[in-house]
Write an enzyme that holds these catalytic residues in place. Sequence first.
Site, mmCIF file in Angstrom:
data_model
loop_
_atom_site.group_PDB
_atom_site.id
_atom_site.type_symbol
_atom_site.label_atom_id
_atom_site.label_comp_id
_atom_site.label_asym_id
_atom_site.label_seq_id
_atom_site.Cartn_x
_atom_site.Cartn_y
_atom_site.Cartn_z
ATOM 1 N N LYS A 196 0.747 -1.382 -0.006
ATOM 2 C CA LYS A 196 0.051 0.102 0.078
ATOM 3 C C LYS A 196 0.817 1.494 -0.233
ATOM 4 O O LYS A 196 0.553 2.050 -1.013
ATOM 5 C CB LYS A 196 -1.048 0.048 1.159
ATOM 6 C CG LYS A 196 -1.691 -1.108 1.422
ATOM 7 C CD LYS A 196 -2.812 -1.202 2.510
ATOM 8 C CE LYS A 196 -1.870 -1.041 3.869
ATOM 9 N NZ LYS A 196 -1.101 -2.615 4.162
ATOM 10 N N ARG A 238 -9.507 0.814 9.089
ATOM 11 C CA ARG A 238 -9.181 -0.387 9.377
ATOM 12 C C ARG A 238 -10.166 -1.289 10.043
ATOM 13 O O ARG A 238 -9.907 -2.406 10.495
ATOM 14 C CB ARG A 238 -8.013 -0.243 10.230
ATOM 15 C CG ARG A 238 -6.513 -0.318 9.454
ATOM 16 C CD ARG A 238 -5.392 -0.295 10.522
ATOM 17 N NE ARG A 238 -4.393 -0.966 10.353
ATOM 18 C CZ ARG A 238 -3.295 -0.479 9.888
ATOM 19 N NH1 ARG A 238 -3.162 0.570 9.078
ATOM 20 N NH2 ARG A 238 -2.245 -1.478 9.662
ATOM 21 N N ARG A 243 11.500 -1.377 10.714
ATOM 22 C CA ARG A 243 10.373 -0.848 11.537
ATOM 23 C C ARG A 243 10.179 -1.533 13.031
ATOM 24 O O ARG A 243 10.514 -2.866 12.782
ATOM 25 C CB ARG A 243 8.993 -0.779 10.743
ATOM 26 C CG ARG A 243 8.781 0.572 10.204
ATOM 27 C CD ARG A 243 7.615 0.518 9.152
ATOM 28 N NE ARG A 243 6.416 -0.246 9.819
ATOM 29 C CZ ARG A 243 5.161 -0.336 9.202
ATOM 30 N NH1 ARG A 243 5.183 0.244 7.766
ATOM 31 N NH2 ARG A 243 4.230 -0.996 9.613
ATOM 32 N N ARG A 264 -0.198 -8.667 13.602
ATOM 33 C CA ARG A 264 -0.971 -7.537 12.371
ATOM 34 C C ARG A 264 -1.744 -8.464 11.465
ATOM 35 O O ARG A 264 -2.688 -7.885 11.146
ATOM 36 C CB ARG A 264 0.338 -6.807 11.967
ATOM 37 C CG ARG A 264 0.703 -5.894 12.546
ATOM 38 C CD ARG A 264 2.172 -5.444 12.684
ATOM 39 N NE ARG A 264 2.251 -4.631 11.055
ATOM 40 C CZ ARG A 264 3.310 -4.723 10.315
ATOM 41 N NH1 ARG A 264 4.390 -5.071 10.930
ATOM 42 N NH2 ARG A 264 3.390 -3.953 8.997
HETATM 43 P P1 AP5 Z 1 4.866 -1.448 1.809
HETATM 44 O O1 AP5 Z 1 4.660 -0.661 0.529
HETATM 45 O O2 AP5 Z 1 5.694 -0.941 3.002
HETATM 46 O O3 AP5 Z 1 3.694 -2.266 2.290
HETATM 47 P P2 AP5 Z 1 2.300 -1.437 3.083
HETATM 48 O O4 AP5 Z 1 1.227 -2.244 2.439
HETATM 49 O O5 AP5 Z 1 2.333 -0.292 3.148
HETATM 50 O O6 AP5 Z 1 2.506 -2.386 4.585
HETATM 51 P P3 AP5 Z 1 2.514 -1.917 6.016
HETATM 52 O O7 AP5 Z 1 3.218 -2.809 6.870
HETATM 53 O O8 AP5 Z 1 2.949 -0.269 6.115
HETATM 54 O O9 AP5 Z 1 0.999 -1.795 6.285
HETATM 55 P P4 AP5 Z 1 0.480 -1.959 7.791
HETATM 56 O O10 AP5 Z 1 -0.873 -1.939 7.386
HETATM 57 O O11 AP5 Z 1 0.866 -3.263 8.651
HETATM 58 O O12 AP5 Z 1 1.362 -0.855 8.501
HETATM 59 P P5 AP5 Z 1 0.895 0.740 9.079
HETATM 60 O O13 AP5 Z 1 1.921 1.443 8.889
HETATM 61 O O14 AP5 Z 1 -0.301 1.183 8.077
HETATM 62 O O15 AP5 Z 1 5.794 -2.857 1.137
HETATM 63 C C1 AP5 Z 1 6.132 -3.895 2.077
HETATM 64 C C2 AP5 Z 1 7.768 -4.303 1.519
HETATM 65 O O16 AP5 Z 1 7.430 -4.967 0.546
HETATM 66 C C3 AP5 Z 1 8.628 -2.904 1.279
HETATM 67 O O17 AP5 Z 1 9.755 -3.640 1.789
HETATM 68 C C4 AP5 Z 1 8.311 -2.893 -0.282
HETATM 69 O O18 AP5 Z 1 9.733 -2.393 -0.693
HETATM 70 C C5 AP5 Z 1 8.089 -4.232 -0.709
HETATM 71 N N1 AP5 Z 1 7.453 -4.239 -1.617
HETATM 72 C C6 AP5 Z 1 6.129 -3.322 -2.007
HETATM 73 N N2 AP5 Z 1 5.564 -3.794 -3.353
HETATM 74 C C7 AP5 Z 1 6.218 -4.905 -3.786
HETATM 75 C C8 AP5 Z 1 6.015 -5.682 -4.775
HETATM 76 N N3 AP5 Z 1 5.070 -5.388 -5.697
HETATM 77 N N4 AP5 Z 1 7.132 -6.503 -5.293
HETATM 78 C C9 AP5 Z 1 8.146 -6.973 -4.264
HETATM 79 N N5 AP5 Z 1 8.350 -6.058 -3.135
HETATM 80 C C10 AP5 Z 1 7.474 -5.218 -2.988
HETATM 81 O O19 AP5 Z 1 0.315 0.620 10.386
HETATM 82 C C11 AP5 Z 1 1.079 0.541 11.524
HETATM 83 C C12 AP5 Z 1 0.399 0.459 12.681
HETATM 84 O O20 AP5 Z 1 0.098 1.717 13.071
HETATM 85 C C13 AP5 Z 1 -0.523 -0.690 12.978
HETATM 86 O O21 AP5 Z 1 -0.345 -1.896 13.223
HETATM 87 C C14 AP5 Z 1 -1.404 0.232 14.053
HETATM 88 O O22 AP5 Z 1 -0.813 -0.044 15.354
HETATM 89 C C15 AP5 Z 1 -1.262 1.643 13.807
HETATM 90 N N6 AP5 Z 1 -2.263 1.935 12.853
HETATM 91 C C16 AP5 Z 1 -2.125 2.694 11.494
HETATM 92 N N7 AP5 Z 1 -3.280 2.636 11.015
HETATM 93 C C17 AP5 Z 1 -4.288 2.777 11.979
HETATM 94 C C18 AP5 Z 1 -5.694 3.059 11.922
HETATM 95 N N8 AP5 Z 1 -6.364 3.297 10.928
HETATM 96 N N9 AP5 Z 1 -6.345 2.723 13.302
HETATM 97 C C19 AP5 Z 1 -5.785 2.313 14.305
HETATM 98 N N10 AP5 Z 1 -4.300 2.029 14.232
HETATM 99 C C20 AP5 Z 1 -3.722 2.209 13.106
HETATM 100 MG MG MG Z 2 2.668 1.014 4.743
#
Ligand code: AP5
Ligand code: MG
Length: 228
Positions: A17, A92, A162, A173
Site C-alpha cells: 500500500k 481499518r 520498523r 498484525r
Molecule cells: P509496503 O509498501 O511498505 O507495504 P504496506 O502495505 O504499506 O505495509 P505496512 O506494513 O506499512 O502496512 P500496515 O498496514 O501493517 O502498517 P501501517 O504503517 O499502516 O511494502 C512492504 C515491503 O514490500 C517493502 O519493503 C516494499 O519495498 C516491498 N514491496 C512493495 N511492493 C512490492 C512488490 N510489488 N514486489 C516486491 N516487493 C514489494 O500501520 C502500522 C501500525 O500503526 C498498525 O499496526 C497500528 O498499530 C497503527 N495504525 C495504522 N493505521 C491505523 C488505523 N487506521 N487505526 C488504528 N491503528 C492504526
Molecule cells: Mg505502509
Amino acid sequence: MSDRIYLVLLGAPGAGKGTQAQLLEEKLGIPQVSTGEIFRYNLKNQTELGQLAQSYYDKGELVPDEVTIRMVEARLAQEDAAQGAILDGFPRNLIQAQALDEMTAAHGGIDVVPMFQLEDDVVTLRITGRRVCRNCDRVYHLTFNPPRGENCDSCGGALYQRNDDKPETVQNRLYVYYKQTSPLIGYYFAKGLLEVVDGAKSIAEMQEQLLKRLASRNIEAAKSAVSA
Ligand code: AP5
Ligand code: MG
C-alpha cells in the site's frame, strides 16, 4: 458531486500500500495519507499522540478509533489535501469506514477502493526485508527494491527496520487484519467501489494495473498517466 478524489488502499500488512501510494501521489497530484506514518512520526518525536499510540503500535494492535479518526479528520482538512487524498492504512475497521464516509460525504464520498491481494507467506517475506528512510519515509526492500547505496536514494537519510516488523508482531498484525480490516472488503464491494489488484506482481506492474483501474473509473489524472 465529486470535487475531490478520495482513494482507499486496502490490503494486508506488507501488501504494498505504502509503496504504491508514494508512486501515485505524484501522478494524481493528491497526497498519501498514511495513518501508520503519522503514528511513526509521533512515536519518533515522542509527542503526546506518540506516547498514547506506542503500546498499541508495538504489539500490532489498532490505536483506539476516536484518536485515529480525529487525527485523519485533521489531516484531511490540511491545505495540501484540498483536491483529495490517497488513504493508506485507514480505515481499518467498520467504525473508521463509516467515519470516513461522513468526512468525505460533502465531496462526493470515496471514489475507488483498490484492494491488494497477496498470499500470507509473500507478505511475511516483504515485511522482513523492508527498510524505511528515517528522514523521508521512502520504503525499500533489501531484495525486491534495494537502495543504490547504504542510505536513502531520495534524501540520503539512514535506513531502518520498523519496530513492528519483528516476526511475532507481524503474526499479530495479520491476525488483526483478518479479524478487523478484512470485513471492509465486503463493505466496499457492496458499494461498488472495490477494484482487486494482483499484489504479487512487481512494483511497476502493480502501478500500471492500478492506474488502468483508476482510469477505467474516470479518474482523469490516471487517464493522462496511463497514456503518458
Ligand atoms: P509496503 O509498501 O511498505 O507495504 P504496506 O502495505 O504499506 O505495509 P505496512 O506494513 O506499512 O502496512 P500496515 O498496514 O501493517 O502498517 P501501517 O504503517 O499502516 O511494502 C512492504 C515491503 O514490500 C517493502 O519493503 C516494499 O519495498 C516491498 N514491496 C512493495 N511492493 C512490492 C512488490 N510489488 N514486489 C516486491 N516487493 C514489494 O500501520 C502500522 C501500525 O500503526 C498498525 O499496526 C497500528 O498499530 C497503527 N495504525 C495504522 N493505521 C491505523 C488505523 N487506521 N487505526 C488504528 N491503528 C492504526
Ligand atoms: Mg505502509
